[in-house]
Write a protein that holds these residues in place. Structure first.
Motif, PDB file in Angstrom:
ATOM      1  N   LEU A 276      42.894 -11.677   8.826  1.00  0.00           N
ATOM      2  CA  LEU A 276      42.068 -10.480   8.809  1.00  0.00           C
ATOM      3  C   LEU A 276      40.611 -10.865   9.009  1.00  0.00           C
ATOM      4  CD1 LEU A 276      42.978  -7.516   8.001  1.00  0.00           C
ATOM      5  CD2 LEU A 276      41.726  -7.948   5.909  1.00  0.00           C
ATOM      6  N   VAL A 277      39.937 -10.204   9.940  1.00  0.00           N
ATOM      7  CA  VAL A 277      38.521 -10.500  10.172  1.00  0.00           C
ATOM      8  C   VAL A 277      37.650  -9.661   9.255  1.00  0.00           C
ATOM      9  CG1 VAL A 277      36.674 -10.549  11.889  1.00  0.00           C
ATOM     10  CG2 VAL A 277      39.015 -11.139  12.545  1.00  0.00           C
ATOM     11  N   LYS A 278      37.898  -8.344   9.275  1.00  0.00           N
ATOM     12  CA  LYS A 278      37.156  -7.460   8.375  1.00  0.00           C
ATOM     13  C   LYS A 278      37.872  -6.112   8.244  1.00  0.00           C
ATOM     14  CE  LYS A 278      34.041  -5.626  11.900  1.00  0.00           C
ATOM     15  NZ  LYS A 278      32.715  -5.184  12.265  1.00  0.00           N
ATOM     16  N   ARG A 279      37.403  -5.327   7.305  1.00  0.00           N
ATOM     17  CA  ARG A 279      37.938  -3.973   7.117  1.00  0.00           C
ATOM     18  C   ARG A 279      36.749  -3.044   7.028  1.00  0.00           C
ATOM     19  NH1 ARG A 279      41.706  -5.035   1.819  1.00  0.00           N
ATOM     20  NH2 ARG A 279      42.088  -2.822   2.091  1.00  0.00           N
ATOM     21  N   GLU A 280      36.864  -1.863   7.639  1.00  0.00           N
ATOM     22  CA  GLU A 280      35.761  -0.904   7.461  1.00  0.00           C
ATOM     23  C   GLU A 280      36.295   0.528   7.376  1.00  0.00           C
ATOM     24  OE1 GLU A 280      33.297  -1.884  10.802  1.00  0.00           O
ATOM     25  OE2 GLU A 280      34.277  -0.442  12.116  1.00  0.00           O
ATOM     26  N   LYS A 281      35.563   1.324   6.593  1.00  0.00           N
ATOM     27  CA  LYS A 281      35.956   2.728   6.436  1.00  0.00           C
ATOM     28  C   LYS A 281      35.523   3.516   7.662  1.00  0.00           C
ATOM     29  CE  LYS A 281      36.920   2.982   1.744  1.00  0.00           C
ATOM     30  NZ  LYS A 281      38.299   2.433   1.744  1.00  0.00           N
ATOM     31  N   ILE A 282      36.397   4.317   8.188  1.00  0.00           N
ATOM     32  CA  ILE A 282      35.995   5.209   9.285  1.00  0.00           C
ATOM     33  C   ILE A 282      36.612   6.590   9.063  1.00  0.00           C
ATOM     34  CG2 ILE A 282      35.733   3.434  11.075  1.00  0.00           C
ATOM     35  CD1 ILE A 282      38.506   4.698  12.125  1.00  0.00           C
ATOM     36  N   LYS A 283      36.058   7.553   9.802  1.00  0.00           N
ATOM     37  CA  LYS A 283      36.660   8.888   9.785  1.00  0.00           C
ATOM     38  C   LYS A 283      37.408   9.064  11.088  1.00  0.00           C
ATOM     39  CE  LYS A 283      33.654  11.274   6.624  1.00  0.00           C
ATOM     40  NZ  LYS A 283      32.356  11.919   6.478  1.00  0.00           N
ATOM     41  N   ASN A 284      38.641   9.448  11.004  1.00  0.00           N
ATOM     42  CA  ASN A 284      39.365   9.746  12.244  1.00  0.00           C
ATOM     43  C   ASN A 284      40.268  10.955  12.032  1.00  0.00           C
ATOM     44  OD1 ASN A 284      41.354   8.647  10.657  1.00  0.00           O
ATOM     45  ND2 ASN A 284      42.234   7.418  12.287  1.00  0.00           N
TER      46      ASN A 284
ATOM     47  N   ILE B 157      51.445  21.811  19.762  1.00  0.00           N
ATOM     48  CA  ILE B 157      50.568  22.780  19.096  1.00  0.00           C
ATOM     49  C   ILE B 157      50.953  23.024  17.649  1.00  0.00           C
ATOM     50  CG2 ILE B 157      49.555  24.024  21.018  1.00  0.00           C
ATOM     51  CD1 ILE B 157      51.744  26.045  20.856  1.00  0.00           C
ATOM     52  N   GLU B 158      52.057  22.408  17.222  1.00  0.00           N
ATOM     53  CA  GLU B 158      52.400  22.525  15.807  1.00  0.00           C
ATOM     54  C   GLU B 158      51.799  21.384  14.994  1.00  0.00           C
ATOM     55  OE1 GLU B 158      56.701  24.492  15.487  1.00  0.00           O
ATOM     56  OE2 GLU B 158      56.454  23.149  17.187  1.00  0.00           O
ATOM     57  N   VAL B 159      51.045  20.539  15.685  1.00  0.00           N
ATOM     58  CA  VAL B 159      50.344  19.450  14.988  1.00  0.00           C
ATOM     59  C   VAL B 159      48.882  19.845  14.841  1.00  0.00           C
ATOM     60  CG1 VAL B 159      49.734  17.009  15.052  1.00  0.00           C
ATOM     61  CG2 VAL B 159      51.879  17.777  16.076  1.00  0.00           C
ATOM     62  N   ASP B 160      48.378  19.795  13.619  1.00  0.00           N
ATOM     63  CA  ASP B 160      46.948  20.050  13.391  1.00  0.00           C
ATOM     64  C   ASP B 160      46.265  18.723  13.139  1.00  0.00           C
ATOM     65  OD1 ASP B 160      47.395  22.740  13.551  1.00  0.00           O
ATOM     66  OD2 ASP B 160      47.662  22.996  11.391  1.00  0.00           O
ATOM     67  N   PHE B 161      45.224  18.453  13.881  1.00  0.00           N
ATOM     68  CA  PHE B 161      44.487  17.211  13.636  1.00  0.00           C
ATOM     69  C   PHE B 161      43.417  17.458  12.594  1.00  0.00           C
ATOM     70  CE2 PHE B 161      46.619  16.204  17.544  1.00  0.00           C
ATOM     71  CZ  PHE B 161      46.945  14.861  17.360  1.00  0.00           C
ATOM     72  N   LYS B 162      43.493  16.715  11.512  1.00  0.00           N
ATOM     73  CA  LYS B 162      42.530  16.910  10.436  1.00  0.00           C
ATOM     74  C   LYS B 162      41.772  15.610  10.197  1.00  0.00           C
ATOM     75  CE  LYS B 162      45.209  20.534   8.277  1.00  0.00           C
ATOM     76  NZ  LYS B 162      46.146  20.886   7.214  1.00  0.00           N
ATOM     77  N   GLU B 163      40.479  15.765  10.020  1.00  0.00           N
ATOM     78  CA  GLU B 163      39.660  14.585   9.794  1.00  0.00           C
ATOM     79  C   GLU B 163      40.000  13.983   8.442  1.00  0.00           C
ATOM     80  OE1 GLU B 163      35.335  13.964  11.167  1.00  0.00           O
ATOM     81  OE2 GLU B 163      35.187  14.341   9.027  1.00  0.00           O
ATOM     82  N   SER B 164      40.159  12.660   8.423  1.00  0.00           N
ATOM     83  CA  SER B 164      40.405  12.036   7.130  1.00  0.00           C
ATOM     84  C   SER B 164      39.778  10.646   7.085  1.00  0.00           C
ATOM     85  CB  SER B 164      41.903  11.969   6.846  1.00  0.00           C
ATOM     86  OG  SER B 164      42.555  11.346   7.918  1.00  0.00           O
TER      87      SER B 164
END
Length: 863
Positions: A333-341, A189-196
């Motif tokens: 490397l096949v490909k790279r893509e931007k994602i939000k996680n 619970i001391e870890v906050d998950f933040k979208e990035s």
RNA sequence: GGGAGCAUAGCUCAGUUGGUUAGAGCGCUUGCUUUACACGCAAGAGGUCACAGGUUCGAGUCCUGUUGUUCCCACCA
């Protein structure tokens, strides 16, 4: 005296002395020998890092409102103040301080470092306890505690040992959240998950025996060195045939197998997952299931370790970029893509958390959670508002083991001793110097300390002397109340509940009152980085603590966030100044005034006011019992300002002159209002009380509802007088006749007596020259006001725009007409008559009658 | 992905178990040095209670759905 009371209430001058007066007189001291019922409040101990913020101000205000209210309603209050050692935060501050001095914790060593921390505590801890006093908190300072004091430490060790012996505390090598900046493990619970914004890169894992490859998508390509398998879903037709085959990890070039695991989501990425058990919680579990090795490749400072070849010593996120380049150049490397996680960040320092395997102490939660769920389910513990129990329940139902060890020094040192000869671990509440198994003296104590919340969890009973069972514990436990923000339900509330049940066999408290966050004027969270925090202590020195408390609690709904603004506090200050001036007025009118009801000499206005006061007391008390503070203060506010000041004092002024008896009743009423106000705004009320009384308000008795103040008929009469005055004032305004200009009025009424008897009040408050009762006005040009029991006519000259007036009258007539027909229909509705309660029907009938009367008069007037 | 909160006057928010004409503070308009208070007094304007259905004699309040918004929880690499 006239000269002594300032025209404007000066909070700062007065506050200094009042708290001292209370403290010196031991008013807040818990009396063990008292025969009264005990009411115990668990005070959330603030951290010794930094200063109190607005959230604390709200928290202490609410607690103190209850404490003072309960004290005045006849309880013996036990409210123990204290501070929390705040392990990680304090250590970070002291480390930083040492760094500035050019030294470090390793350089000065354990003992010296602990002394530095203690020095910090003494300096800042005292500052905080001073601030708690400034907030007016009526706690018992003779019982002040600290989560790292001897008693608390004893409780902590006892807790540890007991649970270790029950095998609920264990030591294990497991994946944990690691903060590379704080350099310690932390709990979930001391870890906050933040979208990035992250990058999902698709890598080629070639089969060992042919030129085909599987494509694996990952956001963390730098962890390939720790890969031990790649996993596919067993149901995934695409990959079924590859299960069990061997692939080569790119760059690292070690060989791993393709395994099947249900965890893998066919639809995400390529449906192929690289398994890195040492650095991902989910992968760790897959690894456990398939008996895979854990390859730790990350150092505790967040760099890659020597298993990563050329990449060792690089920070993970630096290595990531370079690895992607290398993969690209090697055509892997096949490909790279931007994602939000979601990326886990340390809730204290916002640094990215690494998951890694480490040996830590854990508290097994499953069996502890069960009874903790039950007591809330059974309502042995009530959450206020209720909905927070659901949040609690959900968390408890899905709870995981709690990592309780921290790699820091400031805190409770883990009471475990390792034998270097036989490897046995001795766990003991007291310092030992030999191994319990082989008696060797070659032992050393665990260097880690415990999560700060481990000691907070015991706070409600450790401050009562537990593990010793003393008289105070028997009398005061379980406690009655804890008040806290919703942000620490998991950290603290939940942990107090299971710890208490486990150790004492009792619930820690009966009520958990949850409040929200204090936000800034724009609704933003107050934070250091935004710089929008408002310092409650500054506000206090500018406006006074009463104004601050009033602002925080006015219009407050428990569990909801609230906004704080300079504008709001001005309103509160004005209210306090209003009280001050009302009291000042009474005192300067006659210095010998006393709070005393003169029953032989009560006017209908006294009775009206007493009646109102009495009803308000009853309602407010109901609100207080349900922790509805916002509603309670609203009612008192209105009683004081609207009823007491605007009407009652104004009526009374006419009778005052030299009538001390009348003044005394007025003073009595004021003092009763002071009592119900006191828990909200303790300082100004105590000070004013002091004008008229020799004792202390804070230990006086709360007023009780009393049937003898039920003056229904007199009250109704006063309501009628008020209605007349109000109607005249309104008409005056329509006529553009200022208040300072006297006018004549004609009243047609059957209540002739009432009006004659009270004509002085009407004349004064509406500024009337003559009142003509049941006489006809000489002029036809009159403004008419139709009340239920009287019709008022005000002769007007040519001052008035008759067309405008007729328009208004017509509008009113239309409204009346609509309401009359609505209510007539309602009364003809059989179902309504059958099903509605009689009181409602009666009200509607009454309204219909009076509407009809008014309609008749107005209609006559207009035509 | 799951859950919760919020949506009511220009702004900030109350509104207890469904019940007459939905409230407060601030702001706004008009008037007032009325024997406490201009940090005041008096009067006033301003609301299809987010939207759509439903239950009910009666809904801001209860139910269902929709939209917007905030937050919490969760291992989608």
């Amino acid at each position: 005296m006239k000269n002594i009371i300032e025209k404007v209430y000066k909070a700062s001058v007065i506050e200094e002395n009042i708290y001292k007066f209370w403290e010196d007189n031991n008013f807040f001291k818990f009396n063990e020998n008292s025969k009264k019922k005990v009411y115990t409040i668990v005070l959330p101990p603030p951290n010794i890092t930094g200063a109190l913020h607005m959230g604390h101000a709200l928290n202490f205000t609410l607690q103190d409102i209850v404490a003072r209210y309960k004290r005045m309603t006849g309880y013996e209050i036990l409210w123990i103040p204290g501070t929390d050692h705040a392990a990680l935060s304090t250590e970070a501050k002291v480390v930083e301080m040492l760094r500035k001095k050019g030294t470090s914790k390793t350089e000065i060593g354990y003992e010296k470092f602990m002394q530095e921390c203690l020095a910090w505590k003494n300096k800042y801890g005292n500052k905080i306890t001073e601030q708690i006093r400034k907030l007016g908190a009526s706690c018992d300072w003779s019982l002040e505690r600290f989560t790292l004091d001897e008693g608390c430490s004893k409780a902590v060790n006892e807790f540890f040992v007991r649970l270790y012996n029950k095998k609920l505390i264990y030591r294990g090598k497991r994946i944990v959240n690691w903060c590379p900046n704080c350099n310690t493990s932390i709990s979930d619970i001391e870890v906050d998950f933040k979208e990035s914004e992250s990058e999902l890169v698709y890598l080629k894992y070639f089969f060992s025996d042919n030129n085909n490859f599987l494509t694996v998508a990952t956001t963390r390509p730098e962890t390939i060195f720790g890969d031990v398998a790649i996993a596919v879903n067993p149901e995934d037709e695409r990959y079924k045939n590859f299960i069990g085959q061997e692939v080569t990890v790119p760059i690292s070039n070690h060989k791993i197998k393709v395994i099947a695991d249900n965890y893998v989501d066919k639809s995400f990425g390529t449906g192929v997952l690289k398994v890195t058990p040492a650095h991902d919680f989910a992968d760790f579990e897959i690894g456990q299931r398939h008996n895979l090795e854990n390859i730790n490749i990350i150092n505790k400072d967040g760099t890659l370790n020597k298993k990563c070849g050329n990449y060792s010593r690089l920070k993970t996120f630096e290595a990531r970029k370079i690895i992607i380049n290398e993969l690209e150049s090697k055509n892997l490397l096949v490909k790279r893509e931007k994602i939000k996680n979601n990326v886990g960040k340390c809730s204290r320092c916002d640094c990215i958390i690494e998951s890694l395997i480490s040996t830590q102490w854990f508290l097994k939660m499953q069996s502890l959670a069960k009874p903790a769920i039950k007591v809330v389910e059974n309502k042995n513990i009530s959450f206020v508002p209720e909905r927070f129990s659901k949040i609690y329940m959900h968390w408890m139902n899905n709870i995981k083991d709690w990592c309780i060890s921290r790699q820091i020094w400031w805190g409770h040192r883990i009471p475990a001793y390792y034998c270097k000869d036989c490897n046995h671990i001795t766990v003991s509440p007291n310092k030992i110097n030999f191994c319990e198994k082989c008696k060797s003296k070659n032992i050393s104590q665990d260097g880690d300390s415990l999560d700060t919340w481990f000691s907070s969890a015991l706070w409600p009973f450790s401050v009562l002397g537990w593990p010793e069972i003393q008289e105070k514990f028997l009398r005061c436990y379980p406690t009655d109340l804890v008040i806290t923000g919703y942000d620490i339900i998991f950290f603290w509330i939940a942990r107090m509940i299971f710890s208490s049940i486990e150790l004492t066999g009792e619930i820690p408290f009966k009520n958990v009152v949850i409040h929200g966050l204090v936000r800034d004027a724009q609704g933003r969270k107050m934070s250091k980085s935004l710089g929008n925090g408002i310092d409650p202590i500054e506000i206090i020195s500018k406006y006074g603590v009463d104004a601050l408390r009033l602002t925080l609690v006015m219009g407050l709904t428990l569990g909801n966030d609230t906004r704080f603004s300079e504008k709001k506090i001005e309103g509160s200050r004005n209210f306090i100044n209003k009280i001050w001036n009302a009291a000042r007025f009474l005192k300067i009118t006659n210095e010998n005034i006393l709070p005393k009801i003169e029953f032989n000499n009560l006017s209908i206005y006294d009775k009206w006011m007493l009646n109102k006061l009495n009803n308000t007391i009853q309602e407010v008390q109901k609100n207080m019992e349900k922790f509805e503070f916002g509603m309670a203060i609203q009612k008192i506010y209105s009683l004081f300002w609207d009823d007491f000041c605007d009407w009652y004092i104004e009526f009374s002024k006419i009778d005052f002159k030299n009538n001390l008896s009348n003044l005394n009743t007025c003073c009595y009423i004021l003092c009763e209002i002071l009592k119900i106000l006191h828990s909200f705004i303790p300082v100004v009320t105590e000070k004013i009380w002091n004008f008229f009384n020799n004792n202390a308000l804070t230990v006086s008795n709360y007023p009780e509802f009393n049937n003898k103040f039920n003056y229904a008929q007199d009250s109704k009469n006063v309501e009628n007088i008020i209605e007349i005055i109000h109607a005249i004032r309104t008409k005056r305004n329509e006529m553009n006749t200022p208040h300072n200009k006297k006018i004549n009025i004609f009243i047609a009424t059957k209540s002739e007596d009432l009006i004659i008897k009270n004509s002085d009040k009407i004349k004064k408050l509406a500024n009337i020259e003559n009142i003509y009762i049941n006489k006809k006005s000489s002029s036809d040009n009159v403004l008419t006001c139709a009340l239920e029991f009287a019709s008022i006519n005000i002769p007007v000259g040519d001052l008035i725009n008759q067309d405008e007036l007729n328009l208004k009258l017509k509008k009113e007539l239309e409204e009346l007409k609509a309401r009359i027909s609505k209510n007539e229909n309602l009364l003809q509705n059989k179902e309504f008559i059958e099903k509605a309660p009689s009181s409602i029907i009666k009200n509607i009938k009454n309204n219909l009658d009076s509407d009809k009367k008014r309609y008749f008069i107005l209609n006559k007037k207009i035509n």
